[in-house]
Scaffold this motif. Structure first.
Motif, PDB file in Angstrom:
ATOM      1  N   ALA A 155       0.237   7.941  10.380  1.00  0.00           N
ATOM      2  CA  ALA A 155       1.172   6.825  10.197  1.00  0.00           C
ATOM      3  C   ALA A 155       2.624   7.237  10.407  1.00  0.00           C
ATOM      4  CB  ALA A 155       0.998   6.229   8.802  1.00  0.00           C
ATOM      5  N   GLU A 174      -3.357   9.620   6.202  1.00  0.00           N
ATOM      6  CA  GLU A 174      -2.770   8.336   6.604  1.00  0.00           C
ATOM      7  C   GLU A 174      -2.862   8.103   8.113  1.00  0.00           C
ATOM      8  OE1 GLU A 174       1.044   7.964   4.619  1.00  0.00           O
ATOM      9  OE2 GLU A 174       0.083   8.000   2.647  1.00  0.00           O
ATOM     10  N   LYS A 187      -5.310   1.473   9.050  1.00  0.00           N
ATOM     11  CA  LYS A 187      -4.882   2.570   8.182  1.00  0.00           C
ATOM     12  C   LYS A 187      -3.475   3.030   8.574  1.00  0.00           C
ATOM     13  CE  LYS A 187      -5.003   5.614   5.064  1.00  0.00           C
ATOM     14  NZ  LYS A 187      -4.748   5.113   3.729  1.00  0.00           N
ATOM     15  N   GLN A 188      -3.284   3.237   9.860  1.00  0.00           N
ATOM     16  CA  GLN A 188      -2.019   3.780  10.367  1.00  0.00           C
ATOM     17  C   GLN A 188      -0.823   2.863  10.061  1.00  0.00           C
ATOM     18  OE1 GLN A 188      -1.321   4.135  14.770  1.00  0.00           O
ATOM     19  NE2 GLN A 188      -1.501   6.289  14.286  1.00  0.00           N
ATOM     20  N   HIS A 189      -1.077   1.567   9.964  1.00  0.00           N
ATOM     21  CA  HIS A 189       0.019   0.642   9.697  1.00  0.00           C
ATOM     22  C   HIS A 189       0.066   0.201   8.235  1.00  0.00           C
ATOM     23  CE1 HIS A 189       1.474   0.376  13.772  1.00  0.00           C
ATOM     24  NE2 HIS A 189       0.233   0.272  14.200  1.00  0.00           N
ATOM     25  N   GLY A 190      -0.646   0.923   7.371  1.00  0.00           N
ATOM     26  CA  GLY A 190      -0.551   0.618   5.941  1.00  0.00           C
ATOM     27  C   GLY A 190      -1.244  -0.676   5.546  1.00  0.00           C
ATOM     28  N   ALA A 191      -2.166  -1.160   6.389  1.00  0.00           N
ATOM     29  CA  ALA A 191      -2.806  -2.449   6.117  1.00  0.00           C
ATOM     30  C   ALA A 191      -4.230  -2.319   5.591  1.00  0.00           C
ATOM     31  CB  ALA A 191      -2.796  -3.294   7.390  1.00  0.00           C
ATOM     32  N   LEU A 192      -4.689  -1.086   5.429  1.00  0.00           N
ATOM     33  CA  LEU A 192      -6.041  -0.877   4.891  1.00  0.00           C
ATOM     34  C   LEU A 192      -5.921  -0.639   3.395  1.00  0.00           C
ATOM     35  CD1 LEU A 192      -9.019  -0.572   5.920  1.00  0.00           C
ATOM     36  CD2 LEU A 192      -8.658   1.889   5.794  1.00  0.00           C
ATOM     37  N   LEU A 193      -6.068  -1.690   2.619  1.00  0.00           N
ATOM     38  CA  LEU A 193      -5.847  -1.572   1.181  1.00  0.00           C
ATOM     39  C   LEU A 193      -6.986  -0.797   0.498  1.00  0.00           C
ATOM     40  CD1 LEU A 193      -4.343  -5.012   0.148  1.00  0.00           C
ATOM     41  CD2 LEU A 193      -3.261  -3.008   1.180  1.00  0.00           C
ATOM     42  N   TYR A 242     -11.427   0.711   0.436  1.00  0.00           N
ATOM     43  CA  TYR A 242     -10.978   0.593   1.829  1.00  0.00           C
ATOM     44  C   TYR A 242     -11.835  -0.346   2.680  1.00  0.00           C
ATOM     45  CZ  TYR A 242      -7.826   4.360   0.595  1.00  0.00           C
ATOM     46  OH  TYR A 242      -6.847   5.092  -0.010  1.00  0.00           O
ATOM     47  N   SER A 261       0.829  -1.219   0.000  1.00  0.00           N
ATOM     48  CA  SER A 261       0.000   0.000   0.000  1.00  0.00           C
ATOM     49  C   SER A 261       0.853   1.255   0.000  1.00  0.00           C
ATOM     50  CB  SER A 261      -0.901   0.015   1.239  1.00  0.00           C
ATOM     51  OG  SER A 261      -0.127   0.269   2.390  1.00  0.00           O
ATOM     52  N   THR A 308       0.469   3.856   1.969  1.00  0.00           N
ATOM     53  CA  THR A 308       0.833   4.229   3.326  1.00  0.00           C
ATOM     54  C   THR A 308       2.059   3.442   3.781  1.00  0.00           C
ATOM     55  OG1 THR A 308      -1.435   4.854   3.865  1.00  0.00           O
ATOM     56  CG2 THR A 308       0.000   4.360   5.707  1.00  0.00           C
ATOM     57  N   SER A 309       2.102   2.152   3.470  1.00  0.00           N
ATOM     58  CA  SER A 309       3.306   1.367   3.752  1.00  0.00           C
ATOM     59  C   SER A 309       4.527   1.995   3.094  1.00  0.00           C
ATOM     60  CB  SER A 309       3.175  -0.058   3.198  1.00  0.00           C
ATOM     61  OG  SER A 309       2.197  -0.787   3.861  1.00  0.00           O
ATOM     62  N   VAL A 333     -10.074   0.108  12.856  1.00  0.00           N
ATOM     63  CA  VAL A 333      -9.821   0.502  11.460  1.00  0.00           C
ATOM     64  C   VAL A 333      -8.715   1.561  11.373  1.00  0.00           C
ATOM     65  CG1 VAL A 333     -10.831   1.430   9.349  1.00  0.00           C
ATOM     66  CG2 VAL A 333     -12.186  -0.038  10.822  1.00  0.00           C
ATOM     67  N   PHE A 334      -8.679   2.443  12.358  1.00  0.00           N
ATOM     68  CA  PHE A 334      -7.591   3.422  12.382  1.00  0.00           C
ATOM     69  C   PHE A 334      -6.222   2.719  12.416  1.00  0.00           C
ATOM     70  CE2 PHE A 334     -10.837   6.268  14.392  1.00  0.00           C
ATOM     71  CZ  PHE A 334     -10.681   7.382  13.583  1.00  0.00           C
ATOM     72  N   HIS A 335      -6.152   1.664  13.203  1.00  0.00           N
ATOM     73  CA  HIS A 335      -4.884   0.927  13.281  1.00  0.00           C
ATOM     74  C   HIS A 335      -4.514   0.333  11.922  1.00  0.00           C
ATOM     75  CE1 HIS A 335      -4.072   0.930  17.630  1.00  0.00           C
ATOM     76  NE2 HIS A 335      -5.368   1.039  17.754  1.00  0.00           N
TER      77      HIS A 335
END
Lengths: 365, 365, 365, 365
Positions: C109, C106, D242-248, D44, C75, C77-78, D238-240
């Motif tokens: 992040a 983001e 997003k914050q860790h780049g895991a919400l594609l 998302y 992604s 954000t990653s 869900v914020f987590h």
């Protein structure tokens, strides 16, 4: 010798042999704070006293300003977390003894800065090259394992033992070979340097480590530790102090204290007293046939005794029960300090002797 | 009035009006440290002095032990980062003025704990409900924006202004409505409470915030701030102190100082002096026709003057040039403190008067 | 032209012009996944397809393996958080537009990795050297401010504009001079490269930045972005991927997709289509007298229209209301993509024309 | 039986029994991606396929929307770090086996979110209540030790064993009693559920844990894991992501895959095949007298063999040498998967048989 001869005021509280931070500061240090109190100084460590203290420490190390930067922080945990965070990249890990202060006494402070700890068992309270090598080898599965990058040791160790020059030289050589930085936690470096087992100068320690810190809190100061950082690693260090709340506005407080500790040999005099008190306690235990769990090399005594004896002693003295053994015995930790009253040590030894004798008599009959 | 009448020893260094932490501690505080120095105390904040200080502070607030916990930390940055980290979840953000201490004077300490700052412009150095509301509205794009969860304000503000009870009541109500916690940075809460503009008690502040802290460093202590945490938020707080290196082994140092500050009204007496000195300087500037950038409500004076005047003053006094304006004018920040010498204030005012007059004469001719 | 001629099936859902990731992948990409599905491959990015994709990208850049490493992450954000965390020390800050993706899309992040963002206003959606310089200057109060160390920009920008070679050259030169790294977010670098305004090659971008990434998600892939890292910064990068959950076991998924995108010119063909569709929409708006908020240089159209018109359009098409203006007007964002159906674009334009005409007639009468 | 009868094409590369992610996805999954590719979906995770997948998983668990939220993430490391970070406060620690995936295969991902790991030795690859209790007891030194707050286990375990209902019930009860959350890493939960040793339903696991996740990557998907979170813990999850780049952006990719896996029983069919292949290999080893290091309960076989045999096998098959024993023996790990070709398993078994026989003959003579 009746109990009353030991504590004439029955209401007197137990005397603490619990740790080396139960009292305030050595009187000379408070006098120095008084003496310097009213001058106006530059804030955040730019004061004349901090400058003077840094120079005095460099003199003891016998190093130049070009070789080392020195930073003062309010606590040992600050010293450790800032030192580690300042020189690791996010994926790099710290190797430490499983009994290391950062591993079990700092509430996860290192992990809170993002870094993994790799735990290694101690031998005589110390890291060995064999165990270090093994830990490095077991953490090489790229990129699935965090990369070992820093070795953390304490001198004196958590059990009061000290590193010899040979031991530190070997660890240091292995670190260089494996591309590890070496950080020495010196919360009790004073007692280590003044141990009869010690054969190192500050210069030796400086040469063999990348960062080491000199504990003030346990050495007679109100608070404060001095971090000695090799020049190659010190860029940006002050930002870390600030970011972690360790850059005090009145940096002079720590400057003045270290100035006083190192102006003459106060730092060493106080540590020598602490060690002597521990030795006296330790010798008494040994003479009475008690088993020392660790050799008493500095200001901590770890001794095995029957739970009953420990309980009776606790009516008169405060100390930690360090471990419960299976056979009704306990391991007791006694800590002395710059402030330990020799009269109290004598009383402690007398009580131990009296109750040990009584127990033997009881057992024999 | 010749220069020599102001500073008879030509070699005397400039007198600092730079900040409120250039000197050590108020003498009574040092005496208290001396007086209590030799007793043995429980470590890490469990000492009798810290207990006493906590009770004295609770008395001033007029709250019970069931309502609030109080923790001592060595620095303001510690107080802020620990307070914030202790009550936010990882995705929650802090709303602050763009001039907030956490936003531009703490080297990214809050972000280092993982939390985003949402910046809001100040009005008279303060947060307004209008600007707060707007910031909340602009940060609602779920889940792409970090969630606003805490409002950070300082009292006195960064420009020395104070919040009125009405202002704080309104902010507090909006926070409750929008599910925001409210943290007040009280690095200079002493001067705020003693401001002529202040109409709040400590109880008011306690009621209207979730966490606030009482600054010791800028109020006459060697170091130390007291964080007052509503009971609902205090669980686990001590772990945070420990994890961030802010739980001093000799917690007594801070306990004794706050005990002394709040035993009588020393805390308020010292702040009142600081404010009076600022008012004197401020009044002089105004009388001479200089423009004050912010109203002088506490111990900071922000005044516009020609660069040349600032430079001349800097030969005699140390202070910050806060801003460079486009027209050759500068904004100067003058800070007074509990330690500010009134004689020096008089000298400062005299120099300002003399050079302002000279400049006018020069301009007129 | 009656409504039914546009959507004969009254029940058909609105066509989305909301973003460039509403559909799956371009069919060729899915075919490539099918074609390569059954071979056994080394995991975690060591597969033959990822190797091939890396080489194809290097060919497009015209750089060697010694110059750049390439990493695939799932992604954007990653890509951003890993790129930033990998090259900053804990006290270092990122300069970004206040409209930057990392600043407001983001969920914090970057701050979650510990780093401060310094916000700068945009000009035409872009960073200017003037604003960058100012931000650097305003963040130099050592050590109280986090140290600016990396400039983050996006190309295409958040409003769809592109950087010219001159602009990027100037930013890059200023970064070098001020010791800042330069990271380009390339979520929409495909449409940027295919913009009529573009005058840069991939080699130019590689030379003028330290890290840039090539977005796959918005360019026709199922997911995946390719980060291009200058060799000097790539050591340890894989650890970051792993530590942040971005190193997929079946790295082949991203390898195959980028292989297909860059095997021929599919990547550019798709971006060109997206841009053409946006241009068509944009030209229609302009011809009808609507005001474009930003010039349409890539695949995003930002246009002002009456709220009523926006609402009517939303019955037929999905898009974001980007901003509410004070006068009852709204700013609408229309996004096209590789998948945008030209027939739908024609319908959209027809509806806009019809309703604009109707509104004019209404207003005139 | 000559070698050529096993691999007639001498040039054929070794067949991989290295892991369960060497191939792409099960063909049905790719077909589902093709089938759904062109529809327009909300991004998302708001797409219809993700909704459908969530409902299908809830059906298998037999729970309602009010009981559990389900989130899709791209990797197992994401699943673990997000699950843990989402429910711990900064000073809280995770208890894990020292062989746990988070402890030694995720590059310090958990520590990177700030949390300490407390390591516990495994029994049969599993956590026991005895060892858990001991770890809790040894980490109670308030506030010097991070507070144990979450137990992390994997099912199947790292050595392929599975938890029985009794075991998990006991662990769960102890966790509740000690105020610990329980997280189950289900990277291989499919093979665990299909193990002959398994006596639990998804509902049992749901009831006995707080969070568990269902691995897709190792179960036939291209990528993706489904995290099942009890409602009480899911706020802000869900914020987590997003914050860790895991919400594609194209969350549909994971939605479609899990929809296909759980639409019928594909998920279980594939896991059953993997287990059967492992059992066949395992049975052959046992029949030939080789020592299994761990019982083969799922799709992993850990077997001891002479180094020479391992080396010969490695000419034909790829697998990990898991450990070097002192006596010239090695421990080999064989992993099967949904994709493992039974013909290759037969060949593997035949080679093992042939070379074991040859070795015995050699030793006998």
């Amino acid at each position: 010798m009746p109990a009353t001869s030991l504590c004439q005021d029955e209401a007197c509280p137990p005397y603490s042999l619990m740790d080396d931070y139960s009292e305030g500061a050595h009187p000379q240090i408070l006098e120095a704070l008084l003496r310097t109190n009213s001058t106006q100084q530059v804030s955040y460590g730019g004061d004349a006293y901090s400058d003077e203290a840094r120079q005095l420490i460099r003199n003891k190390i016998n190093c130049t300003e070009d070789e080392a930067d020195i930073f003062f922080v309010p606590s040992g945990t600050s010293a450790n977390l800032i030192s580690i965070a300042s020189c690791l990249r996010p994926y790099e890990a710290v190797i430490t003894l499983d009994s290391g202060h950062i591993a079990c006494k700092e509430a996860g402070a290192i992990e809170a800065t993002g870094h993994k700890l790799i735990l290694v068992p101690a031998v005589d309270g110390k890291m060995t090259t064999t165990n270090l090598q093994k830990a490095i080898q077991q953490n090489q599965f790229f990129p699935h394992m965090a990369k070992p990058r820093l070795l953390y040791i304490s001198n004196a160790s958590e059990t009061g033992t000290v590193y010899t020059k040979r031991e530190l030289t070997n660890l240091s050589a292995l670190c260089k070979q494996m591309n590890l930085l070496l950080l020495m936690d010196g919360a009790r470096i004073g007692t280590a340097m003044c141990s009869k087992k010690n054969d190192m100068t500050f210069r030796d320690i400086f040469d063999l480590t990348d960062i080491f810190w000199i504990g003030g809190t346990k050495a007679g100061a109100l608070m404060g530790e001095a971090i000695v950082v090799k020049k190659a690693l010190s860029e940006g260090f002050v930002f870390h102090l600030k970011q972690h709340g360790a850059l005090l506005a009145k940096g002079r407080i720590m400057g003045v204290q270290f100035m006083e500790l190192f102006r003459s040999d106060l730092f060493f005099t106080l540590a020598t007293h602490a060690n002597a008190m521990a030795e006296k306690i330790s010798a008494n235990f040994e003479a009475l046939g008690h088993h020392l769990v660790a050799e008493t090399e500095t200001n901590q005594v770890f001794v095995t005794m029957p739970q009953q004896l420990a309980q009776r002693l606790q009516n008169r003295f405060r100390f930690y029960i360090w471990d419960q053994l299976d056979d009704g015995q306990v391991v007791v930790r006694i800590v002395t300090s710059w402030a330990t009253d020799e009269l109290q040590v004598d009383k402690f030894n007398a009580w131990v002797a009296q109750w040990t004798a009584a127990a033997k008599e009881f057992t024999t009959n």
